[in-house]
Design an enzyme around this catalytic site. Structure first.
Site, PDB file in Angstrom:
ATOM      1  N   LYS A 290      34.260 -21.049 -27.853  1.00  9.59           N
ATOM      2  CA  LYS A 290      34.229 -20.776 -26.429  1.00  9.59           C
ATOM      3  C   LYS A 290      35.580 -21.087 -25.789  1.00  9.59           C
ATOM      4  CE  LYS A 290      31.759 -22.143 -22.262  1.00  9.59           C
ATOM      5  NZ  LYS A 290      33.006 -21.932 -21.575  1.00  9.59           N
ATOM      6  N   ARG A 291      36.253 -22.083 -26.336  1.00  8.15           N
ATOM      7  CA  ARG A 291      37.559 -22.453 -25.795  1.00  8.15           C
ATOM      8  C   ARG A 291      38.574 -21.304 -25.897  1.00  8.15           C
ATOM      9  NH1 ARG A 291      38.897 -26.683 -29.041  1.00  8.15           N
ATOM     10  NH2 ARG A 291      36.686 -26.937 -29.493  1.00  8.15           N
TER      11      ARG A 291
END
Ligand code: GLU
Length: 505
Positions: free
Chosen positions: A263-264
């Site tokens: 997600k980063r």
């Protein structure tokens, strides 16, 4: 053995938003099922109550609805093999845990977390297996009566799978080929916990795949390490004959290719990793979704289909129906697929071009409304037709063509300096008169008359057109001039010209 009907499943755990990798897994299962005239099952694997997140199941269902991935049976779809939520299948699993205990394939263990920790301190690289189970507190080391008395007395226990060491376990993976793992590296996995009367993932997964008559397990690579254990479980139950075939899909990698997509990466580079916007009920954090970011579901499907699979040629644009035809597990790659999110944007651009202008116009209407614009539908359709080639997202249409709907409030300074000449005001006043006299205000109708007028007067076409553009658009951008004036109509065109002459004179 009779040919079995193809049955596959997508079996998420409701622990949060569905990651885009999970969407790809579901898509491949869907394509495989459709191609083989089989069934796709939606099963919820919620035996780990600690990780349960409210709303996750609904979120997942809504995602598939948006994407056009349909299930044949399962949670919310019904079917003959239900219930499809594992937390509602407690009694079913108990029977199968009993079977493994009765046949000596599993055993009861009472070791407390503290005792396990102590052992880990004592023995380097401790693993609960054939080499250590004889030293632990379990039904293999305790007298039968004591075990029964402890259970009757309400002592908490787990049931562990008794794995025989030194056996090469073979898995014929449809993507990876033969994978061999020696059973000695496996530990005696916990299959059931008395504390919540629920099985763990492994047992529930195998029992359900068997009872739901699953023929192919198509899932992410992260589950490959569990596969040998799953093979042993099928054998322990006596189900080896109907064991599903395995296909472990390649990982999705960071856009740069080094390491797993997270997600980063999405936050860092500005792309969503979830199908829909997700509101985390615990942290309140909001994560962007493909839908809310303006992607068309067809584009997302096409983009994901090619992350780890290809049709064997360089065809890139494929509808769902074509994907169903062309999909082939044997053409899935073993190595990870780089998540080239820019390709996703490219697909969105392509699908915007493919869709009828009316459909894109429908999507553009709410954006116009947000900007306080109410325009006749035919006008919006015409503008979309002229301008959609320039955008990758419908929302970008506003930036690109707001001038069709709102007269310029100011005139771009740089453009004025460059394009508005000494005689421009005079020319525009004349041109306005010429336009006023045109009955056929179509693109061709205007073009002919205006070009004749320019020629007769001996004016410079570029100068006239640049000034004309400035009066209608307020800057130097936009499509062909007569496209613009045609869409605006005679009245609006003349009004804008008049105002520009007043302001710029
Ligand atoms: N519940 C597992 C998951 O969340 C399913 C793994 C499998 O497909 O066997 O992905």
């Amino acid at each position: 053995m009779a040919e079995r009907k193809v049955r596959v499943r997508f079996a998420p755990s409701p622990t949060g938003a569905l990651h885009i990798g999970g969407v790809r897994t579901a898509l491949y299962n869907y394509l495989f099922a459709r191609q083989h005239g089989g069934d796709l099952i939606f099963r919820i694997e919620d035996t780990d109550s600690n990780r349960f997140v409210p709303g996750a199941e609904e979120y997942i269902l809504e995602s598939f609805k948006w994407l056009g991935i349909h299930f044949d049976e399962g949670v919310s779809f019904g079917g003959e093999h239900g219930p499809y939520r594992q937390s509602e299948r407690r009694d079913i699993y108990k029977k199968y845990v009993r079977q493994l205990l009765d046949t000596g394939k599993a055993y009861v263990a009472f070791d407390t977390p503290e005792e396990l920790d102590a052992k880990r301190g004592e023995i380097a690289n401790f693993q609960y297996d054939a080499s250590t189970r004889g030293m632990m507190r379990n039904s293999l080391t305790m007298p039968k009566e004591e075990v029964e008395a402890w259970i009757a007395g309400g002592k908490q226990y787990v049931v562990r799978f008794k794995i025989e060491p030194n056996e090469d376990i073979r898995i014929d993976d449809l993507i990876r080929g033969e994978v061999v793992i020696n059973s000695s590296i496996l530990d005696d996995k916990v299959l059931y916990k008395s504390a919540d009367e629920l099985p763990t993932y492994h047992l529930a997964n195998i029992v359900d795949d068997h009872l739901m008559e699953v023929t192919h397990v198509i899932r992410g690579e992260e589950w490959l390490p569990s596969a040998p254990l799953h093979v042993l479980l099928y054998r322990a139950f006596g189900w080896a004959d109907t064991m599903p075939a395995f296909a472990h899909l390649p990982l999705l990698l960071k856009p740069e290719g080094n390491g797993k997509l997270s997600k980063r990466d999405g936050d860092r580079l500005g792309f969503p990793v979830f199908p829909l916007e997700w509101h985390d009920p615990k942290t309140g954090e909001v994560s962007s979704g493909y839908r809310e970011s303006g992607y068309l579901p067809e584009a997302v499907i096409n983009f994901l289909a090619l992350l780890g699979w290809n049709p064997g040629n360089d065809q890139e644009l494929m509808s769902m129906a074509e994907l169903v035809q062309l999909f082939d597990l044997r053409r899935c790659s073993k190595s990870g697929a780089k998540f080239d999110y820019k390709k996703g944007i490219w697909f969105n651009h392509q699908y915007i071009q493919q869709k009828p202008d009316e459909e894109i116009a429908e999507l553009f209407l709410p954006i116009l409304k947000e900007h306080g614009v109410e325009a006749p539908f035919e006008k919006v359709v015409a503008v979309v037709g002229m301008m959609k080639g320039r955008v990758s997202f419908v929302k970008e249409l506003w930036e690109t063509c707001s001038f069709f709907f709102a007269a310029p409030e100011r005139y771009d300074e740089k453009t004025v300096k460059k394009r508005w000449k000494e005689d421009s005001a005079q020319h525009m006043t004349e041109l306005a008169e010429v336009l006023a006299g045109i009955d056929d205000f179509s693109i061709e109708g205007q073009e002919k008359v205006v070009m004749d007028w320019i020629a007769t007067k001996g004016y410079h076409t570029g100068n006239i057109m640049n000034a004309f553009r400035l009066t209608l658009v307020g800057e130097g951008k936009g499509p062909h001039m007569f496209d613009i004036s045609w869409v605006l109509g005679k009245e609006e065109t003349l009004a804008r010209m008049k105002r520009a002459v007043e302001v710029l004179k």
